[in-house]
Design an enzyme around this catalytic site. Structure first.
Site, mmCIF file in Angstrom:
data_model
loop_
_atom_site.group_PDB
_atom_site.id
_atom_site.type_symbol
_atom_site.label_atom_id
_atom_site.label_comp_id
_atom_site.label_asym_id
_atom_site.label_seq_id
_atom_site.Cartn_x
_atom_site.Cartn_y
_atom_site.Cartn_z
ATOM 1 N N ASP A 65 0.665 -0.601 -0.014
ATOM 2 C CA ASP A 65 -0.100 0.115 -0.324
ATOM 3 C C ASP A 65 0.651 1.090 0.188
ATOM 4 O O ASP A 65 0.435 2.207 0.593
ATOM 5 C CB ASP A 65 -0.746 0.265 1.243
ATOM 6 C CG ASP A 65 -1.881 -1.736 1.603
ATOM 7 O OD1 ASP A 65 -2.572 -2.065 0.365
ATOM 8 O OD2 ASP A 65 -1.333 -2.177 2.736
ATOM 9 N N LYS A 94 2.136 1.990 -5.303
ATOM 10 C CA LYS A 94 2.722 1.727 -6.719
ATOM 11 C C LYS A 94 2.223 1.850 -7.368
ATOM 12 O O LYS A 94 2.965 2.561 -8.562
ATOM 13 C CB LYS A 94 3.403 0.301 -6.624
ATOM 14 C CG LYS A 94 4.088 -0.060 -5.638
ATOM 15 C CD LYS A 94 4.299 -1.928 -5.229
ATOM 16 C CE LYS A 94 3.277 -2.391 -4.742
ATOM 17 N NZ LYS A 94 2.344 -2.237 -3.342
ATOM 18 N N GLY A 112 -4.647 -3.874 -4.450
ATOM 19 C CA GLY A 112 -5.344 -3.180 -4.962
ATOM 20 C C GLY A 112 -4.951 -1.811 -4.982
ATOM 21 O O GLY A 112 -4.522 -1.397 -4.633
ATOM 22 N N HIS A 113 -4.462 -1.615 -6.467
ATOM 23 C CA HIS A 113 -3.905 -0.294 -7.191
ATOM 24 C C HIS A 113 -4.596 0.533 -7.342
ATOM 25 O O HIS A 113 -5.864 0.476 -8.022
ATOM 26 C CB HIS A 113 -2.887 -0.788 -8.143
ATOM 27 C CG HIS A 113 -1.588 -1.625 -7.744
ATOM 28 N ND1 HIS A 113 -0.989 -2.029 -9.080
ATOM 29 C CD2 HIS A 113 -1.512 -2.050 -6.100
ATOM 30 C CE1 HIS A 113 0.062 -3.517 -7.931
ATOM 31 N NE2 HIS A 113 -0.533 -2.733 -6.738
ATOM 32 N N GLN A 160 2.070 -6.296 -3.581
ATOM 33 C CA GLN A 160 2.412 -6.199 -1.925
ATOM 34 C C GLN A 160 3.734 -5.857 -1.895
ATOM 35 O O GLN A 160 3.909 -4.503 -2.888
ATOM 36 C CB GLN A 160 1.726 -7.720 -1.491
ATOM 37 C CG GLN A 160 1.010 -8.115 -1.190
ATOM 38 C CD GLN A 160 0.307 -8.892 -2.577
ATOM 39 O OE1 GLN A 160 0.724 -9.292 -2.927
ATOM 40 N NE2 GLN A 160 -0.858 -8.656 -2.894
#
Ligand code: IMP
Length: 464
Positions: free
Chosen positions: A12, A15, A39-40, A224
């Site tokens: 988180d 990225k 989740g990006h 991650q």
């Protein structure tokens, strides 16, 4: 430029934004690990898109590939696809899903949701641990190749039959003879996906090596982060794939010497789920009680400035919108940790840092850990097991005022020198502690709110 982007702490780190920024100059954007546990979040053209499995470059019309070590959930793939289209972006590049990637099946998700071990680890319940186990078994696994083949139905039947007792124990089916009916239901759910996915299945190793041979630029994105890596992370509180840069080379079958390694270091670490966190502000129990949008009063902010670390942690969480993009869980927040970053620089072979969300620390005094201590022993090495290790903070307290809009714009335009002094002080100490320069400083969620000019040059000077 070819680059591998990894997270420096526990995920988180933002990225998605950095990948989106660098994607503009890339021909391919590739995801090398993880699954839809990630989740990006990308903010572009005034729209926010959260992607769980599709590489972020998709919104810029780039060719995208999902590598063989990605745990592939077809449902999430199509829901990502739809959110991109719904947000008004056109998908014009190629999409390649590696035929060696393992498919997350409904029973993986069910097993992850009921397993006591997953509960203890605080997993995302996306079926990651169970699918990784099947991958290692080599007999109970289902790959994208299987999904796209004519024997998919038989494969599901055989795998479900082999798992029947485990599925009964996990209450996915009532009794072993129900396995056949369950396999038929799983097939009915997945066969429409299988039909639609056939066109995308192929070899990402060949595609990427062909692209490299043609001189095309490749951006590889990790999900991650380093401290969640199944080997180098804070085991057992880690995910099930390799998150470090070497993982990109091993899993995509590419030569890492052709890539720059950029690690995204959020200005402060966060962690979701269980596990050690030496510089944590407040506790996970406090964080769990909090709701998104619970802003601090002026009196509480004053208390945080005066040294109430629990409130400082809450303030960072709320200002930083630190709630999971996948699970909605509040993230634990902490003071910057140079011990962890130094380790991260080492195990990834980081060439440069991209520092994100530094604006969130504006107006908040903070310190950074420079060592750890336990039973009178001091170390600057990141221990395998974190329990009992307490942070030792550097003497300096960092502080700068919230930047005004015009100051932000000046920094974006004029670069490093226009950043506030306190911020530069922090960046310099981070660079010196980790022996690694910084190339980008993100001061807001939008693509353009990134300070790039002179950042690498100036931070390299700190290392002379
Ligand atoms: P799993 O990957 O769902 O098995 O979860 C294992 C651990 O990794 C848990 O602590 C999760 O919270 C953490 N984790 C997995 N994906 C992410 C992510 O994208 N960001 C942050 N933490 C994650």
């Amino acid at each position: 430029m070819n680059a591998v982007i990894v997270g420096a702490y526990w995920g988180d780190e933002g990225k998605g934004k950095i990948v989106d920024l660098l994607a503009a100059d890339s021909d391919w954007v590739v995801r090398f690990n993880g699954g839809d546990n990630a989740g990006h979040t990308i903010v572009a053209n005034g729209k926010q898109v959260v992607l769980h499995i599709l590489p972020a470059g998709v919104i810029q019309g780039k060719n995208v590939a999902i590598g063989p070590d990605v745990f592939f959930n077809p449902k999430s793939f199509f829901s990502d696809y739809e959110s991109v289209v719904k947000a008004g972006f056109r998908i014009s590049g190629k999409i390649l899903i590696d035929e060696r990637a393992h498919v997350i099946m409904p029973y993986h998700v069910a097993l992850d949701s009921v397993s006591e071990a997953s509960g203890k680890l605080g997993t995302t319940k996306r079926g990651i641990g169970p699918v990784a186990k099947d991958k290692a078994s080599r007999t109970e696994d289902i790959t994208v190749y299987d999904l796209a083949s004519s024997s998919f139905k038989e494969k599901i039947k055989a795998v479900v039959a082999a798992k029947a007792n485990g599925l009964v124990a996990a209450k996915v089916i009532e009794k072993a003879p129900d396995a056949e009916k369950y396999a038929a239901a799983v097939y009915a759910e997945y066969s429409p996906y299988a039909e639609k996915l056939k066109q995308y299945a192929g070899s990402s190793s060949y595609a990427l090596n062909d692209a490299l041979a043609k001189g095309q630029a490749i951006l590889v994105e990790g999900a991650q982060a380093t401290l969640l890596d199944v080997v180098h992370g804070t085991r057992p509180y880690v995910t099930s794939s390799n998150c470090t840069a070497g993982g990109a080379a091993a899993n995509l079958g590419i030569d890492l010497r052709k890539f720059r390694v950029i690690a995204v270091a959020k200005a402060y670490p966060t962690r979701v789920g269980e596990g050690g966190f030496p510089t944590e502000l407040g506790s996970y129990e406090d964080a769990k009680k909090e709701k998104k949008g619970e802003m601090l009063t002026a009196a509480e902010k004053k208390k945080a400035i005066d040294g109430d670390l629990k409130l400082l942690g809450k303030w960072i969480r709320q200002d930083g919108w630190e709630f999971g993009a996948t699970t909605g869980r509040p993230r634990r927040t902490g003071y910057p940790d140079f011990v962890a970053l130094k380790y991260s620089a080492m195990v990834n072979g980081v060439d440069e840092w991209a520092i994100t969300k530094i604006d969130i620390l504006s107006g908040k005094p903070f310190r950074a850990a420079v060592a750890y201590e336990k039973d009178g022993r001091k170390t600057t090495r990141f221990p395998f097991q974190l329990n009992g290790w307490k942070p030792v903070y550097g003497k300096k307290e960092y502080f700068w005022q919230q930047m005004s809009k015009s100051e932000e714009m000046a920094a974006v335009k004029n670069g490093y020198d226009a950043l506030p002094d306190g911020m530069k002080d922090y960046i310099r100490d981070l660079v010196v502690a980790t022996r690694t320069p910084v190339s980008m400083v993100s001061i807001g969620p939008q693509r353009e709110m990134t300070v790039i000019r002179d950042v690498l040059k100036r931070t390299r000077e700190c290392l002379r």
